[in-house]
Design an enzyme around this catalytic site. Structure first.
Site, PDB file in Angstrom:
ATOM      1  N   ASP B 314      28.587 -23.415  24.572  1.00 48.66           N
ATOM      2  CA  ASP B 314      29.921 -24.010  24.559  1.00 48.66           C
ATOM      3  C   ASP B 314      30.424 -24.033  23.133  1.00 48.66           C
ATOM      4  O   ASP B 314      29.676 -24.357  22.216  1.00 48.66           O
ATOM      5  CB  ASP B 314      29.860 -25.439  25.105  1.00 48.66           C
ATOM      6  CG  ASP B 314      29.953 -25.445  26.608  1.00 48.66           C
ATOM      7  OD1 ASP B 314      30.659 -24.563  27.151  1.00 48.66           O
ATOM      8  OD2 ASP B 314      29.303 -26.295  27.237  1.00 48.66           O
ATOM      9  N   ASP B 351      48.626 -41.644  16.494  1.00 47.79           N
ATOM     10  CA  ASP B 351      47.714 -40.706  17.153  1.00 47.79           C
ATOM     11  C   ASP B 351      46.293 -40.932  16.626  1.00 47.79           C
ATOM     12  O   ASP B 351      45.980 -40.585  15.500  1.00 47.79           O
ATOM     13  CB  ASP B 351      48.199 -39.277  16.848  1.00 47.79           C
ATOM     14  CG  ASP B 351      47.445 -38.248  17.643  1.00 47.79           C
ATOM     15  OD1 ASP B 351      46.414 -38.610  18.258  1.00 47.79           O
ATOM     16  OD2 ASP B 351      47.881 -37.081  17.640  1.00 47.79           O
ATOM     17  N   PHE B 384      51.001 -38.862  23.925  1.00 48.15           N
ATOM     18  CA  PHE B 384      50.817 -37.528  24.512  1.00 48.15           C
ATOM     19  C   PHE B 384      50.516 -37.665  25.988  1.00 48.15           C
ATOM     20  O   PHE B 384      49.758 -38.516  26.410  1.00 48.15           O
ATOM     21  CB  PHE B 384      49.630 -36.840  23.813  1.00 48.15           C
ATOM     22  CG  PHE B 384      49.285 -35.509  24.390  1.00 48.15           C
ATOM     23  CD1 PHE B 384      49.904 -34.359  23.905  1.00 48.15           C
ATOM     24  CD2 PHE B 384      48.351 -35.385  25.417  1.00 48.15           C
ATOM     25  CE1 PHE B 384      49.587 -33.122  24.427  1.00 48.15           C
ATOM     26  CE2 PHE B 384      48.050 -34.147  25.949  1.00 48.15           C
ATOM     27  CZ  PHE B 384      48.661 -33.008  25.455  1.00 48.15           C
ATOM     28  N   ARG B 389      53.103 -32.578  27.219  1.00 50.58           N
ATOM     29  CA  ARG B 389      52.314 -31.854  26.218  1.00 50.58           C
ATOM     30  C   ARG B 389      52.898 -32.016  24.814  1.00 50.58           C
ATOM     31  O   ARG B 389      52.911 -31.087  24.017  1.00 50.58           O
ATOM     32  CB  ARG B 389      52.185 -30.367  26.598  1.00 50.58           C
ATOM     33  CG  ARG B 389      51.365 -30.182  27.879  1.00 50.58           C
ATOM     34  CD  ARG B 389      51.483 -28.816  28.424  1.00 50.58           C
ATOM     35  NE  ARG B 389      50.794 -27.845  27.574  1.00 50.58           N
ATOM     36  CZ  ARG B 389      51.140 -26.581  27.504  1.00 50.58           C
ATOM     37  NH1 ARG B 389      52.166 -26.126  28.186  1.00 50.58           N
ATOM     38  NH2 ARG B 389      50.471 -25.755  26.733  1.00 50.58           N
ATOM     39  N   ASP B 525      27.360 -29.652  31.937  1.00 53.58           N
ATOM     40  CA  ASP B 525      27.265 -31.050  32.314  1.00 53.58           C
ATOM     41  C   ASP B 525      28.090 -31.403  33.534  1.00 53.58           C
ATOM     42  O   ASP B 525      27.736 -32.277  34.293  1.00 53.58           O
ATOM     43  CB  ASP B 525      27.619 -31.955  31.124  1.00 53.58           C
ATOM     44  CG  ASP B 525      28.979 -31.639  30.546  1.00 53.58           C
ATOM     45  OD1 ASP B 525      29.637 -30.711  31.065  1.00 53.58           O
ATOM     46  OD2 ASP B 525      29.383 -32.317  29.584  1.00 53.58           O
TER      47      ASP B 525
END
Lengths: 604, 689
Positions: B314, B351, B384, B389, B525
């Site tokens: 990954d 944020d 967000f 988006r 996972d």
């Protein structure tokens, strides 16, 4: 010196030069490709055979069916030869009126020729009729060789095919091998041998005058210093009573050349005459000697190249070839040096001038003076490497170390080129052992040619590799405990032990050569040696076909930098190492009691 | 599980336990499992019997010599047992502490998730699959299961050794809980997925203890090889007896070989070194894996790890740090960089994601723009959402927004603004470089673009290049678009990548790689990773993942670390390498043993053979004794190597082979010559022979 070395180099170069193109030709036969010129003539014959014998040309057999076909076919051949030997007295082509063999000699001979061993507990000119020779032995010379090659073909198919079942058809392989490979080469060679004066005739033995009559005493021993005066025999001036003067000799004939070419080509080795290719009518000239010598290794060498092409990776074939070739060259060198150097005993009182490098020097005992040391040593090393067993000199008379090498080459399992087909598949089983150890050492589950080696393959591979040591150790171990065996020996001490060990090594390696003088024609020896030959032949055939049957079902793994190369120098070294180690570990004690003891006793 | 040995005392306890076990393992039932050592065992019994008969006068050699051989053979058996026992020791200690976690607790069974009040107290052992239990703060989770309602922080240190609690919640990929762990805060409703005796903890105990250890195919193949060698050596020694009798008779003397010496020769030749250490190597490999906090469901999996030639990794966490960082402000349409940075910082104040924070930091670093107070009442932060988006702030009458390029284009053009080609070009350029562009607009006017960059982890490039040398290909899995993925792949030095990866895409890729003959390893996972995990040859499920993922994988990584795969491959390779190297060593040893024993046996028969006594050993008896003492001691000497594994380096197969051949092949040839001679000198010095 230079001339002698050049002779060795010439033989080796010529061998490889002939084998390479032959290998490519055999690949085409294996793959059933069309061969320009040849197919036109032979394909109709082939198709006719299939039609008459009701063989399905496109059949794909699983390994068990292939094995069953091999075994049944060979069993039939065995029974036929067994009966021929027993009943030859009542059969045609028997001008010398030779009687049938004893049951145990017939069993031994039938086992021997069916297993491509060609151990001879008899002497051809005294014990077998022409009919038995050409209908029994020559036929087995062909089909036992073809069986070995066919099993190799099946094994190669097992390696290259992916996730399938069919190893090909034994009947098709057998037909193709005999028709396209063995018969044509044999035909050419027979004509060449006949051109050199090798016997090829159905005529009975000829009786001719001796150039010089000889005298024997009443018990048949030659009187060395006898003077023949008319009908009287005088030794040191005294008349010998009951002495017989021999004025004529029998020259044995028979359909020899055709059988000899196949005995050489098919790594059979069973001589038409008792003394094999040292007989002047079996091996007449330097040219016939070279021809027979090359013939005994050319197909085994060629098959290495066939293998490389067959698995679509020429380097694999080259690696196996090099491993075998390097061992052969090294062993040849040891024999050559030892025979040339001879022993201190030979030089005693100036009996042999060892300083003379030409043939008069060195150990010439048991060697033909027309061949000399170089051609004899080369033959000796090739014939024991090739599981052929034909001889042009007597191995019994070699120096201890020279003789040990001939024995050792057989004990290693006949994998230094070895018998046609079986030598190579034997070596491939060793390659499986080598990749197993090497694979573990680089941290991967071992694989060979992309196929994983798992417990099943491992089980059969060790059996293939150990069949020869097991056969030899069990056979000779029991023989050493059997009281009567000692009476068969021709020598006392360590050399006597070597004679016995050589006999079982020859059987266990399916070689067939012998230390001359060992009287093998006794019920115990005939039966036990016969059984060892059967064991050492059919256990590997079973193992190899089982591995092929398992490999063919596997997927092929991708080659990456983590894949262990099976074609580089390191692997060649490792393969040689494994072969020598298994051989050395199995036979060091035996060799120590035989040739090593003899050698060290001689030099000490 | 990080249970490091706490003190010398624990080590000594382990040692004592191992010594005790070495004797217990002398039972025929245990010995029968290891054919090579069984041979030694039988030989030991045989020589002991020979000694007893020798005491009664029936003998071919002196009773003292037979006794000495018998004692050494028994010691050889004990040493082999000790090797296995000490390897098991660590696992047993782990199992003990795991058992402590696995105690019977009271479970609060409820009929349905909605009726949490209707609690029935039952024993955890009586829980069945599908039962629902309520677990509150401070309680131990009674069985493995799936969280179907609620969220809680759970202390999993009992199994992972990691003391920081983890969040477990219903839905998503963090829903699996393990019996024996403890809820620290809040409550959860758990649906039981395994019954008593089959739980994760049970499996774990069985694995670390080696109780369910089955011989792997590779181990079986090696054992076949060792058995075959032993059979050959049995035949060698048996035939040697008759050869010797035969030769002696030819020479007219008495048979010089005794049964005792032949038995000693047999044991020397049999591959006892590797035979004795074989199971210890396997157990130690498993235990190394356990110490890396990976739990293999079978020994097979760890060997397969050695064969893996393709790693599917990954991107996030393995190749890149988990988050992207702002690295550049690129203004458009004659906006100044300061203006852009200012707006970008404002929009990111609220944020809290690492990306957002990195924007604030970059603005401060580049233009010294200080973060303004969040408490400013006039600031209205727009968070967000997956739908819009974009995020931003309404402040001082203006509307500042930042977001993905397409979303911003729509937002600006919708309000009549212009999405210039200049901006479009910058966005594309950043994407091509593997970055993520964030477009910033103020009052529907595009100010510029923030370049967010994936930060490649330190040293991964070198790591991948090492792996490549070993023939292991790395494939990066990422949800990014192909352009971004390609750029990161190039920077990180992976061999290939799968962009916009979906579970189906991963499965497809594994299948096609396997078809081409590759062996693939991956980590996963989520529940949607399960099919790919089931397909992969080595599948490592994160302990934090779902039950489905854990069941599909053949290993569980208790640390849930994406880089673990590389360690697993190393441990797998090391295990096989240790086996191979010690086998080579063991067989190579035989050469020297022959040179010790054969001349000793037959010097009387053929005095010339003394030339083979190249070690110049003092006497035939001392030669045999030295060889067999060496044979026993080498087992003890090699135990540390068997437990630790041979040295592992990331180099090509050829280099590894030549190195190991040199060390263990050549070393195996040479070492016994030296040590047998030394032992012989010692025996002679002590006048024991």
């Amino acid at each position: 010196m230079t001339a002698t070395i050049l002779q060795y180099l010439f033989y080796m170069a010529l061998l490889v030069g002939l084998a390479f193109p032959l290998g490519l030709y055999i690949t085409k036969v294996m793959n059933g490709e069309r061969i320009p010129g040849v197919s036109k003539v032979l394909t109709p014959c082939e198709n006719l055979i299939y039609k008459v014998m009701r063989v399905k040309a496109d059949e794909q057999m699983g390994w068990k069916k292939y094995l069953l076909s091999v075994v049944l076919f060979n069993l039939f051949g065995f029974l036929l030869l067994f009966l021929l030997c027993l009943c030859q007295g009542f059969l045609p082509f028997n001008p010398q009126h030779i009687e049938g063999n004893s049951w145990h000699l017939a069993f031994n001979t039938a086992s021997s020729f069916m297993t491509n061993t060609n151990w001879q507990a008899y002497s051809g000119e005294n014990a077998l009729s022409y009919f038995t020779q050409f209908m029994g032995l020559t036929v087995q010379n062909f089909v036992s060789a073809a069986t070995g090659i066919a099993v190799l073909f099946a094994f190669i198919r097992g390696l290259i095919k992916v996730k399938s079942q069919g190893l090909g058809s034994f009947w098709v392989d057998l037909t193709k091998i005999i028709l396209y490979i063995l018969l044509p080469i044999c035909l050419v060679m027979t004509v060449l041998l006949v051109s050199q004066g090798v016997a090829q005739s159905f005529a009975p033995a000829e009786t001719v005058d001796l150039l010089e009559p000889i005298a024997v005493d009443s018990e048949g021993n030659i009187l060395e210093d006898a003077v023949i005066d008319g009908d009287k025999v005088l030794v040191e001036g005294a008349v010998v009573e009951g002495a017989v003067i021999v004025r004529k000799q029998i020259v044995p004939l028979g359909p020899a050349a055709s059988q000899i070419s196949m005995k050489q080509l098919g790594t059979n080795g069973g001589g038409f005459y008792g003394v094999n290719s040292s007989h002047p009518l079996e091996n007449t000239t330097p040219f016939s000697n070279m021809l027979e010598m090359l013939a005994l290794l050319v197909i085994p060498v060629a098959l290495c190249f066939t293998f490389g092409r067959g698995v679509k990776d020429k380097r694999q074939g080259r690696a196996i070839f090099l491993a075998m070739f390097l061992m052969l060259a090294a062993f040849l060198a040891v024999i050559a040096v030892n025979e040339q150097a001879a022993t201190p005993q030979l030089a005693q009182n100036g009996a042999v001038d060892l300083s003379n490098i030409q043939q008069a020097g060195g150990n010439m005992e048991g060697k033909e003076s027309r061949f000399g040391i170089a051609s004899s040593a080369t033959w000796a090393s090739w014939t024991t490497a090739a599981s052929n067993g034909s001889v042009n000199s007597m191995h019994d008379s070699y120096t201890p170390i020279g003789g040990m090498i001939t024995m050792l080459q057989m004990q290693l399992g006949e994998v230094i080129f070895g018998g046609v087909g079986c030598g190579l598949y034997g070596m491939l089983a060793f390659a499986i052992l080598a990749v197993f150890i090497a694979g573990l050492m680089v941290g991967r589950t071992p694989e060979y040619l992309g196929k994983k080696i798992e417990p099943y393959e491992m089980k059969w591979a060790v059996l293939v590799c150990l069949a020869t040591p097991i056969g030899i150790l069990v056979g000779s171990g029991i023989a050493a405990a059997v009281p009567g065996v000692m009476e068969s020996l021709n020598n006392a001490g360590a050399h006597g032990f070597s004679e016995m060990l050589y006999a079982y090594s020859s059987a266990g390696g399916n070689n067939g050569s012998a230390f001359a003088g060992f009287n093998a024609n006794t019920p115990f020896l005939n039966v036990s040696i016969g059984l060892v030959m059967l064991f050492a032949r059919f256990l590997p055939i079973t193992g190899i076909l089982a591995i092929a049957g398992s490999m063919i079902q596997k997927k092929k793994l991708a080659t990456t930098a983590g894949t262990l190369s099976t074609s580089n120098g390191l692997f060649i070294f490792l393969l040689i190492f494994v072969v020598l180690l298994v051989g050395a570990l199995s036979f060091f004690p035996a060799l120590a009691l035989g040739p090593l003891a003899e050698f060290l006793g001689m030099t000490a | 599980m990080n249970h490091k040995s706490k003190s010398g005392f624990a080590d000594r306890k382990m040692l004592l336990r191992a010594i005790k076990d070495s004797f217990l393992k002398l039972s025929p039932k245990v010995q029968a499992q290891n054919p090579v050592m069984l041979l030694v065992y039988i030989s030991a019994i045989l020589t002991t019997l020979l000694w007893v008969t020798a005491l009664f006068g029936l003998k071919d050699v002196s009773a003292g010599y037979t006794l000495a051989i018998a004692i050494i053979l028994w010691a050889t058996c004990l040493f082999a047992n000790f090797a296995e026992a000490i390897a098991e020791g660590r696992g047993k200690a782990q199992a003990d502490s795991l058992r402590a976690a696995k105690r019977d607790v009271e479970a609060h069974k409820i009929p349905a998730a909605s009726c949490r009040e209707d609690v029935t107290a039952v024993s955890s052992a009586s829980l069945k699959k599908g039962d629902l239990v309520l677990v509150k703060a401070g309680e131990q989770i009674p069985a493995d299961g799936e969280v179907i309602e609620g969220a809680a922080s759970v202390d999993e240190s009992a199994i992972t050794g990691e003391s920081a609690p983890v969040i477990r919640e219903s839905g998503g990929d963090r829903s699996a809980v393990t019996g024996g762990t403890t809820v620290i805060s809040d409550w959860i409703v758990v649906q039981v997925t395994s019954e008593a005796g089959e739980s994760f903890l049970d499996k774990m105990i069985a694995m670390v203890e080696g109780a369910s250890r089955k011989k792997t195919p590779n181990e079986i193949a090696l054992q076949i090889f060792l058995i075959a060698l032993s059979i050959i050596f049995i035949l060698v020694t048996m035939s040697l007896y008759t050869y010797s009798a035969f030769s002696a008779k030819l020479a007219g003397i008495e048979n010089p070989t005794s049964v005792t010496t032949l038995v000693a020769l047999l044991v020397c030749l049999a591959p006892t070194t590797i035979g004795a250490l074989l199971s210890a190597i396997g157990i130690a490999g498993m235990s190394r894996l356990n110490r890396a906090n990976v739990l293999a469901m079978s020994g097979r999996a760890i060997e397969a790890a050695g064969d893996v030639d393709t790693l599917m990794l990954d991107k996030t966490g393995t190749i890149t740090l988990g988050n992207r960082q702002a690295c550049e402000f690129i203004p458009v349409n004659s906006v100044t960089p300061e203006e852009l940075a200012d707006a970008a910082q404002l929009s990111s104040l609220a944020d809290e994601t690492p990306e957002g924070r990195s924007v604030v930091v970059l603005a401060k670093e580049q233009f010294n723009i200080r973060g303004r107070s969040l408490s400013d009442k006039e600031m209205v932060f727009i968070p967000f959402t997956a739908k819009t988006r974009m995020s931003g702030v309404d402040y001082d009458g203006s509307e500042i927004r930042k977001g993905a390029a397409e979303a911003m284009q729509e937002y600006v053009t919708h309000a009549g603004g212009v999405y210039s080609s200049e901006c479009d070009e910058i966005v594309r350029r950043i994407s091509n470089q593997g970055g993520t562009p964030l477009v910033v607009a103020k009052d529907h006017r595009i100010l510029g673009v923030i370049h967010l960059k994936d930060i490649i982890k330190d040293g991964v490039r070198e790591k991948f290049s090492d792996l490549r040398k070993m023939g292991i290909k790395t494939i990066m899995i990422t949800g990014d678009n192909p352009l971004t993925a390609a750029a990161i792949a190039a920077e990180a030095g992976v061999d290939d990548f799968l962009a916009e990866a979906t579970p189906e895409g991963k499965l497809e890729m594994i299948r096609s790689l396997q078809k081409k003959g590759h062996m693939v390893a991956m980590t996963g996972d989520g529940t949607n990773d399960a099919p790919a995990l089931a397909q992969a040859d080595v599948a490592v499920a994160m302990n934090s993942g779902t039950q489905a993922a854990k069941e599909a994988g053949n290993m569980v990584d208790l640390d849930s670390s994406p880089t673990k795969l590389i360690d697993i491959v190393r441990i797998g390779k090391q295990l096989l390498m240790t086996r191979g190297s010690l086998t080579t060593f063991s067989i190579a040893n035989d050469v020297a043993k022959y040179f010790a024993i054969i001349p000793a046996l037959f010097m009387g028969l053929y005095p010339g053979l003394s030339a083979l006594n190249i070690m110049h050993l003092a006497s035939p008896q001392s030669a045999v004794l030295s060889a067999i003492i060496y044979n026993a001691l080498i087992i003890i000497a090699l135990i540390p190597l068997a437990l630790k594994g041979v040295k592992y380096r990331e180099v090509s197969a050829g280099k590894l082979l030549s190195r190991n051949l040199l060390v263990y092949g050549l070393g195996g040839l040479a070492a016994p010559f030296l040590f047998i001679k030394l032992i012989d000198m010692l025996l002679a010095f002590l006048r024991l022979v």
